[in-house]
Design a protein around this motif. Structure first.
Motif, mmCIF file in Angstrom:
data_model
loop_
_atom_site.group_PDB
_atom_site.id
_atom_site.type_symbol
_atom_site.label_atom_id
_atom_site.label_comp_id
_atom_site.label_asym_id
_atom_site.label_seq_id
_atom_site.Cartn_x
_atom_site.Cartn_y
_atom_site.Cartn_z
ATOM 1 N N ASP A 279 18.751 58.907 -13.270
ATOM 2 C CA ASP A 279 17.347 59.873 -12.435
ATOM 3 C C ASP A 279 17.142 61.298 -12.839
ATOM 4 O O ASP A 279 15.875 62.156 -12.406
ATOM 5 N N GLU A 280 18.179 62.498 -12.715
ATOM 6 C CA GLU A 280 17.490 63.667 -12.698
ATOM 7 C C GLU A 280 16.939 64.306 -13.740
ATOM 8 O O GLU A 280 16.527 65.078 -14.098
ATOM 9 N N ALA B 47 13.903 63.751 -14.086
ATOM 10 C CA ALA B 47 13.068 64.440 -12.979
ATOM 11 C C ALA B 47 12.366 65.797 -13.974
ATOM 12 O O ALA B 47 11.060 66.031 -14.030
ATOM 13 N N GLU B 48 12.834 66.164 -14.834
ATOM 14 C CA GLU B 48 12.915 67.285 -15.949
ATOM 15 C C GLU B 48 11.720 66.833 -17.018
ATOM 16 O O GLU B 48 10.928 67.294 -17.169
ATOM 17 N N LYS B 49 12.338 65.703 -17.122
ATOM 18 C CA LYS B 49 11.053 65.348 -18.663
ATOM 19 C C LYS B 49 9.541 64.840 -18.220
ATOM 20 O O LYS B 49 8.910 64.609 -18.578
ATOM 21 N N PHE B 50 9.780 64.148 -16.410
ATOM 22 C CA PHE B 50 8.873 63.409 -16.098
ATOM 23 C C PHE B 50 7.869 64.042 -14.498
ATOM 24 O O PHE B 50 8.550 63.594 -13.665
ATOM 25 N N PRO B 51 7.814 65.124 -14.463
ATOM 26 C CA PRO B 51 7.772 65.721 -13.226
ATOM 27 C C PRO B 51 6.185 65.306 -12.409
ATOM 28 O O PRO B 51 6.727 65.070 -11.129
ATOM 29 N N GLN B 52 5.377 64.301 -13.419
ATOM 30 C CA GLN B 52 4.664 63.634 -12.221
ATOM 31 C C GLN B 52 5.398 62.276 -11.742
ATOM 32 O O GLN B 52 4.093 61.762 -11.124
ATOM 33 N N GLY B 53 6.443 62.480 -11.996
ATOM 34 C CA GLY B 53 7.432 61.045 -11.232
ATOM 35 C C GLY B 53 6.731 59.871 -11.787
ATOM 36 O O GLY B 53 6.243 59.783 -13.001
ATOM 37 N N TRP B 54 7.579 59.043 -11.371
ATOM 38 C CA TRP B 54 7.988 57.036 -11.368
ATOM 39 C C TRP B 54 7.463 56.346 -10.452
ATOM 40 O O TRP B 54 7.695 56.695 -9.392
#
Length: 225
Positions: A194-195, A198-205
């Motif tokens: 998850d950490e 969060a960096e790879k997908f700042p748009q969230g999931w």
């Protein structure tokens, strides 16, 4: 045994309808799709190559080079193309521009692992081949292979979908779910924490709420690049 995922494209020198070629030179850092056909002047193969030729622009848009393989002479392949183009005239027409390898000695079939066991030889006693699709990445490594029986023609729309999936997921830390198509959401790989996500997908999931309580199904927008 044949090629396994991750294996390198054999660097063979082969006769084709476009002249003698080295496979590595033809691939030249591009994606490459190789489709095998048991023989020229066979009905299913004629319909397949016609449809493939109709879809040439779709492969071009994706930077995918296309190559066919038959077990007959290059001269026969060139004559066969006339039949293919005539057959397709009734459904929009086509122009076969991709090269077809004439694999009369089965050296390509053996290197790729395409020798058929169900019907071991043709009328001349040479081993038959199955219908294979091989997709190689720009690194010349095998990314996907599909094997069809002689009785089943391929669905090239599905093959294009798999190429879209490969090109979307390579190096992006995502996978594509069932029936995925371009524009649909993807799945974050379980190996990505998850950490890191969060960096790879700042748009969230969105994490699916499942009875197991495990948080493994994380849905994210398709990567833009």
């Amino acid at each position: 045994m044949g090629l396994l995922l991750g294996d390198e494209l054999p660097d063979l020198t082969v006769p084709t309808t476009a002249g003698v070629m080295k496979l590595h030179d033809f691939a030249a850092g591009s994606w490459l799709m190789v489709c095998s056909h048991p023989a020229t002047w066979t009905p299913v193969c004629t319909t397949e190559l016609g449809r493939l030729a109709q879809l040439q622009s779709e492969f071009d848009k994706r930077g995918v080079k296309v190559m066919g393989i038959s077990c007959d002479r290059v001269e026969d392949d060139a004559e066969w193309i006339k039949d293919i183009e005539t057959w397709m005239a009734g459904s929009g027409g086509c122009k076969v521009t991709f090269p077809i390898i004439g694999d009369t000695d089965r050296s390509v079939a053996k290197a790729f692992g395409m020798i058929q066991t169900e019907h071991p030889s043709d009328s001349a006693g040479m081993p038959m081949t199955v219908r294979n699709v091989f997709i190689f990445g720009p690194d010349k490594k095998l990314k996907l292979t599909i094997t069809y029986p002689a009785s089943c023609g391929r669905n090239f729309d599905e093959i294009i979908r798999t190429i879209d999936s490969l090109q979307t997921t390579t190096g992006k830390s995502v996978a594509t779910p069932v029936d995925w198509k371009v524009g649909d959401a993807c799945i974050i790989l379980p190996s990505v924490s998850d950490e890191a996500a969060a960096e790879k997908f700042p748009q969230g999931w969105k994490t699916a709420d499942l009875p197991s309580g495990k948080k493994y199904l994380r849905i994210v927008e398709m990567p833009k690049e």
